[in-house]
Write a protein that holds these residues in place. Structure first.
Motif, short mmCIF file in Angstrom:
data_model
loop_
_atom_site.label_atom_id
_atom_site.label_comp_id
_atom_site.label_asym_id
_atom_site.label_seq_id
_atom_site.Cartn_x
_atom_site.Cartn_y
_atom_site.Cartn_z
N PRO A 113 0.86 -1.25 0.14
CA PRO A 113 -0.18 0.09 0.09
C PRO A 113 0.90 1.26 0.09
O PRO A 113 0.26 2.35 -0.44
CB PRO A 113 -0.84 -0.27 1.10
CG PRO A 113 -0.10 -1.31 2.11
CD PRO A 113 0.50 -1.99 1.22
N TYR A 114 1.89 1.22 0.61
CA TYR A 114 2.86 2.52 0.46
C TYR A 114 3.50 2.55 -0.93
O TYR A 114 3.60 3.73 -1.45
CB TYR A 114 4.03 2.12 1.50
CG TYR A 114 3.61 2.04 2.89
CD1 TYR A 114 3.34 3.20 3.66
CD2 TYR A 114 3.40 0.76 3.70
CE1 TYR A 114 2.66 3.22 5.02
CE2 TYR A 114 2.76 0.80 4.86
CZ TYR A 114 2.81 1.97 5.80
OH TYR A 114 2.13 1.95 6.86
N ASP A 119 3.38 5.67 -6.25
CA ASP A 119 2.93 5.53 -7.65
C ASP A 119 1.66 6.33 -8.08
O ASP A 119 2.05 6.94 -9.31
CB ASP A 119 2.52 3.99 -8.09
CG ASP A 119 3.52 3.11 -8.02
OD1 ASP A 119 4.81 3.40 -8.16
OD2 ASP A 119 3.44 1.98 -7.93
N LYS A 120 1.14 6.91 -7.07
CA LYS A 120 -0.20 7.72 -7.35
C LYS A 120 0.49 8.98 -8.14
O LYS A 120 -0.26 9.42 -9.00
CB LYS A 120 -0.63 8.01 -6.11
CG LYS A 120 -2.17 8.85 -6.29
CD LYS A 120 -2.68 9.21 -5.12
CE LYS A 120 -2.97 7.92 -4.20
NZ LYS A 120 -3.68 8.45 -2.92
N GLY A 121 1.79 9.62 -7.66
CA GLY A 121 2.17 10.88 -8.25
C GLY A 121 3.32 10.56 -9.14
O GLY A 121 3.78 11.57 -9.94
N GLN A 361 14.49 -4.58 -9.65
CA GLN A 361 13.56 -5.63 -9.90
C GLN A 361 12.33 -5.72 -8.98
O GLN A 361 12.52 -5.71 -7.91
CB GLN A 361 14.09 -6.84 -10.67
CG GLN A 361 15.46 -6.73 -11.48
CD GLN A 361 14.85 -6.31 -13.07
OE1 GLN A 361 13.80 -6.13 -13.33
NE2 GLN A 361 15.86 -6.15 -13.94
N GLY A 362 11.40 -6.55 -9.42
CA GLY A 362 10.51 -7.29 -8.57
C GLY A 362 9.83 -6.17 -7.87
O GLY A 362 9.63 -4.92 -8.37
N PRO A 363 9.26 -6.22 -6.53
CA PRO A 363 8.38 -5.48 -5.64
C PRO A 363 8.79 -3.99 -5.35
O PRO A 363 8.33 -3.18 -5.40
CB PRO A 363 7.99 -6.14 -4.50
CG PRO A 363 9.34 -7.09 -4.66
CD PRO A 363 9.51 -7.59 -5.68
N HIS A 364 10.19 -3.92 -5.31
CA HIS A 364 10.78 -2.60 -5.14
C HIS A 364 11.40 -1.99 -6.40
O HIS A 364 12.22 -1.20 -6.30
CB HIS A 364 12.02 -2.72 -4.19
CG HIS A 364 11.29 -3.13 -2.73
ND1 HIS A 364 10.74 -1.91 -2.03
CD2 HIS A 364 11.53 -4.24 -2.09
CE1 HIS A 364 10.36 -2.47 -0.82
NE2 HIS A 364 10.85 -4.01 -0.97
N ARG A 365 10.84 -2.36 -7.83
CA ARG A 365 11.37 -1.59 -8.93
C ARG A 365 11.06 -0.11 -8.66
O ARG A 365 10.07 0.12 -8.21
CB ARG A 365 10.53 -2.34 -9.98
CG ARG A 365 11.15 -1.74 -11.51
CD ARG A 365 10.75 -2.72 -12.49
NE ARG A 365 10.99 -2.16 -13.78
CZ ARG A 365 12.03 -1.96 -14.45
NH1 ARG A 365 13.17 -2.79 -13.90
NH2 ARG A 365 12.20 -1.68 -15.67
N CYS A 366 12.10 0.66 -9.10
CA CYS A 366 11.97 2.15 -8.69
C CYS A 366 10.64 2.73 -9.25
O CYS A 366 10.48 2.77 -10.50
CB CYS A 366 13.34 2.58 -9.39
SG CYS A 366 13.45 4.61 -9.29
N ALA A 367 10.27 3.54 -8.23
CA ALA A 367 8.82 4.22 -8.56
C ALA A 367 9.30 5.57 -9.17
O ALA A 367 8.45 5.88 -10.11
CB ALA A 367 8.23 4.35 -7.29
#
Length: 417
Positions: A113-114, A119-121, A361-367
């Motif tokens: 959720p964080y 990603d919203k912005g 890569q994966g869930p922490h791919r750079c926002a």
């Protein structure tokens, strides 16, 4: 370079090799003081990645940790949060444990959720809306020195352009940049001669970020502004308002990411282009090749080296790993892996199947990857339109720094007016 301040290898702070680490996998690699770094950051890491270098090595420096040296491993570890956790992502361990920014130190599903709030912005649609603003900043800066025939690219452009863009998106004043840059430097290249000293430096910088953002968060809670910080701190987490400690970590991470990585990436890229006029001519000759070439630039000039925490005892790559071990992931070594890219040190604008972990890569791919791509594309387009041919000044000696994010200073460029 003043060599008096450099410790000989035998005097560097090292730890004993643990019993579970085979002697054949031990290599003396200091991620903050790479051998040969005076010749270039990427060149120094490439020296580690020899044909006979094992895919996984262990170093007694920086508190003692593993290093993944091949692209396939770096990719796999990033994509495996169940085995390789983000609870400690900095080396040395003392610095990683002092690091309090979120969601980078969280694992799924807690982190998700964080990540959505960020990603919203920073999603692609949002970044495309501000392309004209980004372009205007680049044009103003370049036209400010184009007629002079010279500039220090690191100081006059790379150190200003992405910072100005990012602070505008966050709704923060440009005059705060020097203070924030000092904090960012201590986060990504913490000072100190021992892991304990580096941990204290990072902890102080982390607290400095929190102290800076706390009143900003308080002022923007409940407001309807369009800036990145307002969007994030008013996001709900699992149906509840975001907790203050998490808001501090999230906004601080936002600033850290926006103030350090693209700044340094741009300078590494321009040093290469200044030394390779044939690549510059190719970029200028075909607008589509320039657009596609941005990904090749990201492959070639990875700057981040973060870590993962081994979640449990396991065998990996035929090697025993212990719970709590740290594995450093130098993203530069994915992009420069000759087993994945022929002639990997060369920027090849016709290269296909470009693979890299420059954005992780994966869930922490750079926002922030969409913003980073936009900033690099705009830099190339607007620079080459006004300064089509340029070189490094005669006798120029860029100063390279290794760390969690690599840096470079002193990039004097010259061109005919």
């Amino acid at each position: 370079m003043n060599t008096d301040s450099l410790s000989p290898p035998s005097a560097k702070h090292r730890v004993p090799v643990p019993d579970h680490v085979p002697a054949a996998l031990v290599r003396e690699v200091d991620a903050y003081a790479l051998d040969g770094i005076e010749e270039g950051f990427h060149e120094a890491w490439k020296r580690v990645q020899q044909p006979d270098t094992p895919p996984l090595i262990w170093t007694p420096f920086t508190g003692g940790h593993w290093i993944a040296t091949r692209g396939a491993l770096i990719d796999e570890i990033y994509r495996s949060p169940d085995r390789f956790s983000s609870r400690v992502i900095w080396v040395p361990r003392e610095a990683g444990e002092a690091y309090e920014m979120v969601p980078t130190k969280m694992d799924p599903p807690e982190h998700t959720p964080y990540r959505k709030a960020i990603d919203k912005g920073l999603n692609l649609a949002q970044i495309r809306k501000v392309e004209s603003d980004i372009r205007a900043v680049a044009v103003e800066l370049i036209e400010g020195f184009a007629e002079k025939g010279h500039c220090d690219f690191a100081k006059d452009f790379a150190g200003v352009f992405p910072v100005k863009v990012f602070l505008a998106l966050a709704g923060l004043p440009m005059e705060d940049a020097p203070k924030l840059n000092l904090l960012a430097n201590e986060m990504t290249r913490p000072s100190g001669n021992t892991p304990e000293e580096q941990g204290k430096s990072l902890e102080a910088a982390n607290k400095g970020f929190f102290a800076y953002v706390a009143p900003i968060i308080e002022a923007r809670r409940g407001s309807a502004g369009a800036d990145l910080i307002t969007q994030m701190v008013n996001s709900e987490i699992n149906g509840q308002p975001m907790a203050q400690d998490k808001a501090l970590g999230l906004v601080s991470l936002l600033l850290l990411g926006g103030l350090d990585t693209v700044v340094n990436f741009l300078s590494f890229m321009m040093i290469y282009l200044a030394r390779h006029p044939e690549t510059v001519e190719e970029l200028r000759s075909d607008p589509m090749k320039l657009q596609r070439g941005v990904e090749e630039m990201f492959r070639r000039f990875g700057v981040v080296s973060d870590a993962r925490y081994v979640a449990r005892d396991m065998e990996f790559q035929g090697t025993k790993l212990k719970a709590g071990d740290l594995v450093l992931l130098p993203t530069v070594l994915h992009g420069l892996d000759d087993t994945q890219h022929e002639d990997a040190m060369t920027v090849d604008l016709s290269r296909r199947n470009v693979a890299h972990s420059t954005f992780a890569q994966g869930p922490h791919r750079c926002a922030g990857m969409h913003l980073a791509r936009m900033e690099v594309l705009v830099t190339l387009q607007e620079w080459l339109a006004r300064i089509p041919r340029f070189t490094l000044a005669e006798g120029a000696s860029p100063i390279y720094h290794a760390g969690i994010v690599a840096a470079v200073e002193n990039v004097p460029l010259v061109w005919e007016v």
